[in-house]
Design a protein around this motif. Sequence first.
Motif, PDB file in Angstrom:
ATOM      1  N   PHE A  82       0.269  -6.355 -10.525  1.00 27.84           N
ATOM      2  CA  PHE A  82      -0.704  -5.294 -10.794  1.00 27.84           C
ATOM      3  C   PHE A  82      -0.265  -4.022 -10.074  1.00 27.84           C
ATOM      4  CE2 PHE A  82      -2.972  -9.264 -11.195  1.00 27.84           C
ATOM      5  CZ  PHE A  82      -3.783  -9.103 -12.296  1.00 27.84           C
ATOM      6  N   GLU A  83      -0.625  -2.896 -10.665  1.00 27.83           N
ATOM      7  CA  GLU A  83      -0.366  -1.590 -10.060  1.00 27.83           C
ATOM      8  C   GLU A  83      -1.574  -0.701 -10.312  1.00 27.83           C
ATOM      9  OE1 GLU A  83       2.468   1.860 -11.461  1.00 27.83           O
ATOM     10  OE2 GLU A  83       3.653   0.391 -10.338  1.00 27.83           O
ATOM     11  N   LEU A  84      -2.145  -0.174  -9.238  1.00 27.06           N
ATOM     12  CA  LEU A  84      -3.310   0.705  -9.332  1.00 27.06           C
ATOM     13  C   LEU A  84      -2.996   2.012  -8.614  1.00 27.06           C
ATOM     14  CD1 LEU A  84      -6.304   1.460  -9.761  1.00 27.06           C
ATOM     15  CD2 LEU A  84      -6.836   0.156  -7.692  1.00 27.06           C
ATOM     16  N   THR A  85      -3.223   3.136  -9.303  1.00 21.56           N
ATOM     17  CA  THR A  85      -2.926   4.459  -8.738  1.00 21.56           C
ATOM     18  C   THR A  85      -4.088   5.409  -9.014  1.00 21.56           C
ATOM     19  OG1 THR A  85      -0.549   4.171  -9.124  1.00 21.56           O
ATOM     20  CG2 THR A  85      -1.331   6.413  -8.759  1.00 21.56           C
ATOM     21  N   TYR A  86      -4.460   6.164  -7.994  1.00 22.02           N
ATOM     22  CA  TYR A  86      -5.393   7.285  -8.154  1.00 22.02           C
ATOM     23  C   TYR A  86      -4.660   8.553  -7.730  1.00 22.02           C
ATOM     24  CZ  TYR A  86      -9.023  10.696  -7.212  1.00 22.02           C
ATOM     25  OH  TYR A  86      -9.769  11.847  -7.197  1.00 22.02           O
ATOM     26  N   TYR A  87      -4.817   9.633  -8.495  1.00 23.89           N
ATOM     27  CA  TYR A  87      -4.179  10.896  -8.135  1.00 23.89           C
ATOM     28  C   TYR A  87      -5.183  12.039  -8.234  1.00 23.89           C
ATOM     29  CZ  TYR A  87      -3.900  11.692 -13.188  1.00 23.89           C
ATOM     30  OH  TYR A  87      -4.213  11.849 -14.512  1.00 23.89           O
ATOM     31  N   ASN A  88      -4.946  13.032  -7.416  1.00 24.55           N
ATOM     32  CA  ASN A  88      -5.738  14.257  -7.433  1.00 24.55           C
ATOM     33  C   ASN A  88      -4.745  15.413  -7.396  1.00 24.55           C
ATOM     34  OD1 ASN A  88      -7.366  16.566  -6.666  1.00 24.55           O
ATOM     35  ND2 ASN A  88      -8.972  15.122  -6.107  1.00 24.55           N
ATOM     36  N   LYS A  89      -4.694  16.173  -8.472  1.00 26.13           N
ATOM     37  CA  LYS A  89      -3.686  17.229  -8.621  1.00 26.13           C
ATOM     38  C   LYS A  89      -4.380  18.564  -8.864  1.00 26.13           C
ATOM     39  CE  LYS A  89      -1.236  17.224 -12.435  1.00 26.13           C
ATOM     40  NZ  LYS A  89      -0.186  16.916 -13.426  1.00 26.13           N
ATOM     41  N   GLN A 147       1.407  23.764  -7.583  1.00 24.54           N
ATOM     42  CA  GLN A 147       0.763  22.493  -7.838  1.00 24.54           C
ATOM     43  C   GLN A 147       0.790  21.638  -6.572  1.00 24.54           C
ATOM     44  OE1 GLN A 147       2.019  18.479 -10.131  1.00 24.54           O
ATOM     45  NE2 GLN A 147       2.131  20.294 -11.384  1.00 24.54           N
ATOM     46  N   LYS A 148      -0.374  21.061  -6.217  1.00 25.44           N
ATOM     47  CA  LYS A 148      -0.481  20.164  -5.070  1.00 25.44           C
ATOM     48  C   LYS A 148      -1.040  18.837  -5.567  1.00 25.44           C
ATOM     49  CE  LYS A 148      -1.755  24.101  -2.131  1.00 25.44           C
ATOM     50  NZ  LYS A 148      -2.811  24.662  -1.244  1.00 25.44           N
ATOM     51  N   GLU A 149      -0.405  17.753  -5.162  1.00 32.99           N
ATOM     52  CA  GLU A 149      -0.860  16.448  -5.639  1.00 32.99           C
ATOM     53  C   GLU A 149      -0.875  15.427  -4.510  1.00 32.99           C
ATOM     54  OE1 GLU A 149       0.115  13.855  -9.515  1.00 32.99           O
ATOM     55  OE2 GLU A 149       1.651  13.720  -7.967  1.00 32.99           O
ATOM     56  N   LEU A 150      -1.953  14.665  -4.466  1.00 34.53           N
ATOM     57  CA  LEU A 150      -2.070  13.517  -3.562  1.00 34.53           C
ATOM     58  C   LEU A 150      -2.322  12.302  -4.427  1.00 34.53           C
ATOM     59  CD1 LEU A 150      -2.389  12.226  -0.728  1.00 34.53           C
ATOM     60  CD2 LEU A 150      -4.846  12.723  -0.916  1.00 34.53           C
ATOM     61  N   GLU A 151      -1.506  11.289  -4.249  1.00 30.49           N
ATOM     62  CA  GLU A 151      -1.719  10.043  -4.972  1.00 30.49           C
ATOM     63  C   GLU A 151      -1.673   8.873  -3.997  1.00 30.49           C
ATOM     64  OE1 GLU A 151       1.990   7.773  -6.762  1.00 30.49           O
ATOM     65  OE2 GLU A 151       1.803   9.715  -7.747  1.00 30.49           O
ATOM     66  N   ALA A 152      -2.435   7.839  -4.305  1.00 29.57           N
ATOM     67  CA  ALA A 152      -2.482   6.642  -3.477  1.00 29.57           C
ATOM     68  C   ALA A 152      -2.652   5.441  -4.382  1.00 29.57           C
ATOM     69  CB  ALA A 152      -3.628   6.715  -2.459  1.00 29.57           C
ATOM     70  N   GLY A 153      -2.168   4.304  -3.913  1.00 31.32           N
ATOM     71  CA  GLY A 153      -2.275   3.136  -4.761  1.00 31.32           C
ATOM     72  C   GLY A 153      -1.937   1.850  -4.052  1.00 31.32           C
ATOM     73  N   ILE A 154      -2.076   0.764  -4.778  1.00 30.31           N
ATOM     74  CA  ILE A 154      -1.750  -0.557  -4.281  1.00 30.31           C
ATOM     75  C   ILE A 154      -1.036  -1.314  -5.386  1.00 30.31           C
ATOM     76  CG2 ILE A 154      -4.048  -1.410  -4.937  1.00 30.31           C
ATOM     77  CD1 ILE A 154      -3.808  -3.434  -2.653  1.00 30.31           C
ATOM     78  N   ASP A 155       0.027  -2.031  -5.018  1.00 28.34           N
ATOM     79  CA  ASP A 155       0.770  -2.885  -5.931  1.00 28.34           C
ATOM     80  C   ASP A 155       0.785  -4.287  -5.349  1.00 28.34           C
ATOM     81  OD1 ASP A 155       1.331  -0.413  -7.065  1.00 28.34           O
ATOM     82  OD2 ASP A 155       3.348  -0.312  -6.200  1.00 28.34           O
ATOM     83  N   LEU A 183       0.854  -1.176   0.000  1.00 26.59           N
ATOM     84  CA  LEU A 183       0.000   0.000   0.000  1.00 26.59           C
ATOM     85  C   LEU A 183       0.897   1.235   0.000  1.00 26.59           C
ATOM     86  CD1 LEU A 183      -2.581  -1.059   2.754  1.00 26.59           C
ATOM     87  CD2 LEU A 183      -2.802  -1.331   0.278  1.00 26.59           C
ATOM     88  N   ARG A 184       0.467   2.279  -0.674  1.00 32.49           N
ATOM     89  CA  ARG A 184       1.317   3.472  -0.748  1.00 32.49           C
ATOM     90  C   ARG A 184       0.461   4.726  -0.883  1.00 32.49           C
ATOM     91  NH1 ARG A 184       1.094   4.349  -6.239  1.00 32.49           N
ATOM     92  NH2 ARG A 184       0.722   2.471  -7.491  1.00 32.49           N
ATOM     93  N   ALA A 185       1.017   5.813  -0.414  1.00 25.84           N
ATOM     94  CA  ALA A 185       0.386   7.124  -0.546  1.00 25.84           C
ATOM     95  C   ALA A 185       1.474   8.179  -0.526  1.00 25.84           C
ATOM     96  CB  ALA A 185      -0.624   7.365   0.578  1.00 25.84           C
ATOM     97  N   ALA A 186       1.253   9.245  -1.258  1.00 26.60           N
ATOM     98  CA  ALA A 186       2.259  10.308  -1.316  1.00 26.60           C
ATOM     99  C   ALA A 186       1.582  11.642  -1.576  1.00 26.60           C
ATOM    100  CB  ALA A 186       3.286  10.014  -2.406  1.00 26.60           C
ATOM    101  N   TYR A 187       2.199  12.697  -1.059  1.00 33.27           N
ATOM    102  CA  TYR A 187       1.702  14.058  -1.244  1.00 33.27           C
ATOM    103  C   TYR A 187       2.899  14.957  -1.527  1.00 33.27           C
ATOM    104  CZ  TYR A 187      -0.119  18.704  -0.174  1.00 33.27           C
ATOM    105  OH  TYR A 187      -0.457  20.019  -0.237  1.00 33.27           O
ATOM    106  N   GLY A 188       2.678  15.936  -2.398  1.00 27.97           N
ATOM    107  CA  GLY A 188       3.762  16.863  -2.673  1.00 27.97           C
ATOM    108  C   GLY A 188       3.275  18.125  -3.336  1.00 27.97           C
TER     109      GLY A 188
END
Length: 980
Positions: free
Chosen positions: A710-717, A692-700, A645-650
């Motif tokens: 498999f790799e699934l990512t959702y982002y909101n920028k 620019q502000k971005e939040l992304e989360a996903g599961i591999d 599980l992963r999540a990142a913001y920047g």
Amino acid sequence: MKKRLLIHVMLCVLCFPLLLSAQDNAVSLKVQETNGQPIAGVTISIDKKRTMVTDAQGAVTIPNANSSIIVFSATGFKSKTIKADTLTQSTIILEQDVANLDEVIVTGLSTNVKRRNLANAVATISSRELSSTAPAQTLDGALEGKIPGAYINANSGAPGGGITVKLRGVTSVYGNTQPLYVVDGVFIDNSATSAGLNAVTSAASGGAATSTQDNPSNRIADINPQDIQNIEILKGASAAAIYGSKAAAGVIIITTKKGRQGKTAINVSQDLGLITVRKLLGVREFTADRAASLSSDPATSEALKKQFTDAQAAGHIYDYEKEMYGNTGFARNTELSLTGGGEQTSFFFSASQKDEGGIVKNTGYRNTGLRLNIDHRISDNIKIGITTNYINSSADRGLFGNDNVGATIGVALSSTPSFAELHPDANGNYPANNFAASNPLQTIALMKNNESVNRFITGLNLEATLQNSGKSTTKFIARGGVDFYNLQTSALFPGTLQWQAVNKGTSIQGFTKNLSTNYIASLVNTFTPSDNVSLTTSAGFTQETGDYNNLLNVATQVIAGQSNVSQAGALNATQLRTKYLNSGVFIQEEASIIDAVTLTAGVRFDRSSNNGDAAKFYTYPKAGLSWNLTRSGIVDEGFFNNIKLRAAYGQANNVPAYGSKFTGMAISNIAGNPGVIVNIQQGDANIKPERQKELEAGIDFSVLNNRLSFELTYYNKSISDFLMLQSLPSSSGFSSKWLNAGDLRNHGVELGLNAIPVQSKSVTWNTSVNFWLNRSKVIRLIIPPIPQGSFGYVLGSFQVEQGKSATQIVGLDGDNGVGVLGDAEPTFQMNTYNEVTFFGRLSLRFLLHWKNGGDNINLTSLQSDFGGTSADYDKVTNKMGVPDAVYRIMQIGTTARIFVEDASYLRLREAGLYYTFNEFHNSFIKSINVGVSFNNYLTFTKYRSYDPEVSNFGTGFSTGVDVLPYPASKRAAFHISFSF
């Protein structure tokens, strides 16, 4: 005694090589796949101090192995660590790693992490995927269809490149929309410099010499794809934030090939190919009555009817489209590379030359490059690397696209019927074209439009270990470099051209010098208090500078046979100089817990000379969390081999356009007295960077013994304070003003699948499938919506409007007034890359790319309708019962919907079939690789122009406008390479 002494001496001599071997303790190994096939290019690290690489047969000899710790790693395979003194066999087997969990990914300016612990979705492209299937003409072309989350679009088919790359949607309207390219630590300039063709085409209003409609190439096209080892794509702020102000549109990190310890390896390759037009639109089949219908004047109609019948009787009916675009270009690409080195110094050298003809006569592309990369270990604690690249390129791009004087080849062709005579007489004199302002055959033969570049790129990497103990290591890392090029654009239109009757010959000479520098200096400390915890702290500062100087001279009434602007009756010069200085400070902390949980936090402070307040530091934080559930024991390895599980913001920023904080001064001449007056475009002294502000989360996750991942990512920028020009009332004294106009948002999904469906000793099939989509919306806008780019509401235009998609296309819509007619953003995109290998020697590779949805403003068909030459002109499929072309023309002023067209396509971008010969015993030849390839050879689309990938307005915000571009091409090539 003498006899016994002689025997001892002889025994010593005989045993001496064995003693040397024992002292050397060399280990000879062969690295193979599970099916027994050798793996070339495996990186071998010995005690983290020395590196070597296997040869074409997977073999390597490690001197002074002793009790060394040896790590074997290769892209696409699981890493393996062994101790030299425990080796029981000479063959090392590496298992394929479809999820690339051991792949090392950049996480900062001086740090990295394995993919299994990565918090972001970072796409990677290997050298094999980049250029070993069907090599493209330029690097930007080689990226098409290969990056999930990207919208990559060819601006035209002209030789020399010209590509729009947008990562995760629109990031700016008037600012930079292209990603930052970093080659071996050097920030590469990717400017597109106008050749000044607007001076003769008047495509843009006002007649300014520079125009986005000149469709120049991007300078990233200069880089040779064959020199590249791998590419990493940081698609959003959560990954790219640490790179600062140039990273708002993403970062593309390019690593070129490096030297390796061992015997010098030589590779020579030769590609030979043919380039042909991908699609022709066809021409109208004329009859005497149809020829007469080209004019409403009775006398002229009768003359046209006779002209047609005379031409038909003489057999002078021509397919000018095929004649102009049907040239077969010959492609030749020669590569030489040398790789080698010793324990302290390694090198990689390459020399290449590419020479390709165009599908239009007198057009083509030539690129010559030299590269030398040297890595030297000064001591066990200090190592240095130098990369150098010299490039000389030349592109003859023709004269295409929109124009308002009938000069460009496509516009002239669109109104020239098949019975017109355009060919030269016995003396080489071209007749006047009575149906257009120019004779396109004459223009092709006599004009010149060339871009030539001399470029030097030099990078320096320094790494010094300042402190090393059992639990702590501190390093000083410095990287940076210089990118310098001279670009000369030369456009010559002799006075004998039909459309040069007024100017009597035009010579446009452009000279551009660009110098970009950047450097980073940082301290990196790795602290490992226990086997389960590792802390990496990095801090440092960066600086980037740019100095762009473009001088454009437009000369008219040029003396026949001359090109120098001094040999002219009139001369007009314009100069554009831009400079910037960006600097930043950063600090980042990365924590790894039981090699399963990775925490990252960092912050960067940035300032730029382009900001309203050049001294102010803006703050941009980033954070990330990666939690590997299998390695942490939360999920037992069984069905899932790996799950994360992963999540990142920047946050990142895009600096304002150069000069937007100033109100410039314009030249004025009153009564012969020179001076300056205030420009009509007002600057804003308080202009801020776009944030620019971005939040992304996903599961591999991976299953079936890591053969399926498999790799699934959702982002909101979100992008706040994006830059625009506001129209002002004339009473203000200005026509427009720069300002931070609003906010917009992108959000989307990226899905990836990697698999090995078949794996045996005889057949191995590797496949990847990617799916991605993006949606945008303007959240806030403080100015009234106005058309952006294209040609207004009558023919369809882009428009930034609150509450609507940032890429919407609006225009007249019948009784509904002005309405939304389409959207340039694709509904979704998919690609699949496949490689099927038979017996480890025969390899079939192909890349399919599907773009579903996404509209273009197609005005190419309209121009042919106006000229009466459309292939479907006389078909009747409309409700009014008139010819279709007449019906389309009748819609002008009522609706623009007919010009907004779905640009979906399914394209076989690349396909290649290769065979490797590597059984050369006692020969200096190690392997021979032969193959054939096809590039952009099949395209399935209903789009009614030359190619659904087009952008008349270049690489900026307004992409997807189609006005008679240089048609797209396809290529077939034969390849052969020798390894020594």
